[in-house]
Design an enzyme around this catalytic site. Structure first.
Site, PDB file in Angstrom:
ATOM      1  CB  SER C  64      -1.041  -0.041   1.154  1.00  0.00           C
ATOM      2  OG  SER C  64      -2.071  -0.874   1.013  1.00  0.00           O
ATOM      3  CE  LYS C  67      -3.735   0.989  -1.132  1.00  0.00           C
ATOM      4  NZ  LYS C  67      -4.536   0.641  -0.069  1.00  0.00           N
ATOM      5  CE1 TYR C 189      -4.579  -0.434  -5.423  1.00  0.00           C
ATOM      6  CE2 TYR C 189      -5.330  -2.833  -5.096  1.00  0.00           C
ATOM      7  CZ  TYR C 189      -4.741  -1.636  -4.419  1.00  0.00           C
ATOM      8  OH  TYR C 189      -4.931  -1.556  -3.116  1.00  0.00           O
ATOM      9  CE1 TYR C 240      -4.736  -0.060   4.629  1.00  0.00           C
ATOM     10  CE2 TYR C 240      -2.834  -0.451   6.250  1.00  0.00           C
ATOM     11  CZ  TYR C 240      -3.496  -0.436   4.916  1.00  0.00           C
ATOM     12  OH  TYR C 240      -2.368  -0.968   4.036  1.00  0.00           O
ATOM     13  CB  VAL C 258      -0.191  -5.678   3.893  1.00  0.00           C
ATOM     14  CG1 VAL C 258      -0.037  -6.307   2.734  1.00  0.00           C
ATOM     15  CG2 VAL C 258      -0.981  -6.499   4.965  1.00  0.00           C
TER      16      VAL C 258
END
Lengths: 304, 304, 304, 304
Positions: C64, C67, C189, C240, C258
């Site tokens: 992530s 991103k 992605y 998160y 993660v």
């Protein structure tokens, strides 16, 4: 009827032996102190036969079962205008009733969940001269039974622990869906829920809903259409998050209360009330559910 | 500082000309009656300079801005134990705060949303001898300004219209996250929110959060770490559902109130307060947001 | 810097001793098989100093963290028009991301949750000629490091287990917020998330966000304002459901993955990357969180 | 029956005159192109009489009505084990079906909402040798009518626009509540929904649910108990968010489809099917609802 007697007697024997009788409600002492071994059944047919077994004439706290009677009185008093303030849809998930109320702008999903019943209570407080006494008289008059009464201790215990109901009533108020003061409406509501009846008394009072609106004293309490509609609401919304399960397993309109009572009925046929104070995880009487499942399975009698 | 003066003066001129000034809060008459043309700015730097323009010394209802001061006092009194009863996460969607409270078992998302601020109020009611007076004194003592006061009319109006807050408090109570009676906690809470200050007073009171915990009178109000943590909560949670937007456009820790005030600060640098009672759709002062966006854009000063 | 070295070295020693290192992600074998004892830290200051300890130059799956780089590239390519398709607000509760997407009509809360990152991926697929290669080149070019690469095994494993991402992408598509085919967008992605870098590589690539938009090679990658905005989004949305917690305890803009990596930065000061594959219950690296908390506590350096 | 003829003929005349016939579904061309003036009714009693009026033998897309037949086949094939994978509770609010699925760990609320029907489709794909052909044969065999068929154009259109169903299927997969590949299950599901029948064909196929499980060809399709249970599910869950309303106004188990069809039945008495493609805001046939309300009001026939 002799069949019903035999069937119920047999079911009573079997269900009584259940080891896990569920758990008695503990949020107020008056319910927490009830002996979990109480167990009664009473049935009355539209054609006049009746039969009771076990603790069928011992009074207990009818709690949410009273919501059906309050709804019935409100329908008599204000008719279809009720439905501007409360919907008739099942409520779905259990853990966010207040959320639904928020999302749906203060219109409760149906009159048998707490927020909806509080709106009905508000209607009765607005429409009745002496709301508590008048409502009690209404319930008494259905069968001419003046021994039916509030339990003031229960009403008081509900009041001092009923924070979720206060939350719901205040939320309704914030959406302009409560016309009277929160305290006044909840005082009425807690009294309504504190009414005590036995299985036999409940069966008799609910008789008019199985009998096209006409009560045991042969007086029209509601029109046939109104009785039909209340039955529809009981079937789709009468058992919290187990409404679908009850329709699926039992197949009768009915209403349960946290005091362990369940009233169910087959229109034009019979009313049956069970009482056993141990509740399952969804808050419905455990032995009561077993009894009614067995009864409709054995008799093949259900609305479906 | 002469730069700041020029920049703020220029922004003030430009922003004043905005045609759509938003909408004044109307839920209580004391806010509804405020003239929408009020507009003030006050800034103070850590190194001692200060500057005001427009209605910067006219008192207004600080409303939710008071939540930061209540949190600060609670941190002083009970320290880290606060975080057992309230979380520090942003609250996400606006329309179901009570729902979140239900799903998350009565632990409010953060101390700057109403339910969280009510928990903080409960802590103060438990910890202070004369909660209202003691809290007022706390706010006064930060700058030695005894003219700061409650507005009793506002507190009363909040009380008689605050059904959503009653709903939240009762829901908290149902989850055992409110130790004092609902009425008592909300009486405190409504008074806390009714405090009136001017831009200048707010800037001066909030000075300690930009100054490592030390107030204008050079007294430690919080530790540096505690001040940092309050700033972090303001940045992530200080603007209802526009917290991310404010961080994105402005980039300063801050807190807005429905009275039209906004306090924002850059640690070790400055505190700035704006007041303009017209609100945008998300409930934050429209001219205030424009002012702060312009200010951080022109000065290139932000935490990022 | 000698201070930083000493501080980081000391923290590394202490944090290494933590018995409960959390749990390695197990949803794909490539992550499940990573040795939980990996632990590295790398820091680089804006003024040119740098320091690594432990497994700081061992590549790992950035997941992530990618991103942020995709967002950066999208901002470069299409500018402010991004914000018509994705919001900048924290997402609040963890267990109903798709629900929020439904309620909010297909506009993801922010670009750092999966649904938002999928929208960004869609933008890149639309805007780039050879999306995967062009994006990889973008990341490589930031530091001129051509050893950075996708891990095709990881991308494939994500693809065959990524049902929640397929659900999100299809839901976005149903709201007309995905212009390219689901398969194409997710292929991009999953590759984006499969990029591998070491702590040192990540620190160096993220350098431009701490340096007003200018990368290590002294080239403007974004404007200062754009860098500020990405930092704001990282601070409010980067962790998160622990974003508030991270702002509260650490106080730096950052992003976790993660795979156990965390990049955090203090604008105009430094970038720091940690890697330790054991995750806490909210999905962030356990030792990484401890490291960054200790680092900002000891150095007193944070945006607050 | 002559009564029924007269009543239905009269209702047909009246309802036909309704000006606002609702809106035809527009998400696929095959539905969008249907003439909104189509209107048919067909009724068959358990004792063998039958009557049709208007477009009662014109085939239309049965859409969600097929979910009842898929459920019936699944009950025949795997019995009670269905209920480990799907619940029997009404679904409550409309706008967050996927949310409910998330919160309830991938167990759909009931087999008549899309996510639940997709689980049933998965069961059939697992249990049938040639799922599509076998299921079509099942439907044909109930009345021996080999003219019943899929509409491949409809199935294809559903496939290329069915992003919400792909989202639901992938979400189910992420919760391990889908054993076959998403594409395979949805291919079956889209075909199942594409089946075309006329009012008369639907009435005849659904006959067994009103007749204790025995079909028109006098063959047991389900046990009496299974038929009862399907009827219970139709009553509580058959009309999206209007299930309570339908029970309240009509009082029959039934199922509607977005193609404008509605099948309803009174156990041991009759099956009635209406078709009129204009839908109300909740997605149920507008004229169909009016017809069934009028029919049960005039005949006083309902389960309540």
């Amino acid at each position: 009827m002799s069949d019903f007697k035999a069937i119920l007697s047999n079911i009573y024997q079997n269900v009584s032996k259940t080891n896990d009788k569920g758990t008695v409600a503990t949020y107020i002492p008056e319910l927490a102190d009830i002996d979990i071994n109480n167990f009664g059944i009473h049935l009355r047919t539209v054609n006049g036969q009746h039969y009771g077994i076990g603790d069928f004439n011992k009074p207990f706290s009818i709690q949410s079962i009273s919501k059906v009677l309050a709804l019935s009185k409100a329908m008599e008093l204000v008719g279809e205008s009720i439905w501007k303030r409360v919907d008739v849809e099942p409520s779905g998930n259990p853990f966010n009733h207040l959320s639904l109320l928020e999302i749906e702008n203060g219109i409760p999903r149906n009159p048998l969940i707490n927020s909806g019943a509080i709106v009905i209570a508000d209607i009765l407080v607005s429409s009745l001269k002496n709301p508590k006494q008048d409502f009690l008289n209404y319930v008494r008059d259905i069968t001419g039974d003046t021994t039916i009464n509030f339990n003031e201790d229960v009403a008081y215990s509900e009041k001092i622990t009923g924070f979720k109901n206060y939350a719901a009533a205040n939320l309704l108020k914030s959406f302009n869906n409560l016309n009277n003061p929160v305290e006044e409406v909840l005082d009425f509501y807690f009294h309504q829920c504190s009414i005590e009846m036995s299985c036999e008394q409940l069966t008799n009072v609910f008789f008019f809903l199985a009998n096209k609106g006409n009560c045991l004293l042969n007086k029209a309490r509601l029109t046939k259409t109104q009785a039909k509609r209340i039955n529809a609401i009981m079937l789709t919304c009468g058992f919290y998050d187990e409404a679908g399960e009850f329709a699926f397993e039992v197949g009768l309109p009915g209403k349960s209360g946290v005091g362990g009572g369940i009233v169910a009925l087959l229109p034009d046929y019979f009313v049956i009330t069970t009482w056993a104070p141990g509740l399952n995880k969804k808050g419905n009487s455990k032995l009561g559910m077993l009894t009614l499942e067995a009864f409709t399975t054995k008799t093949k009698l259900s609305v479906f």
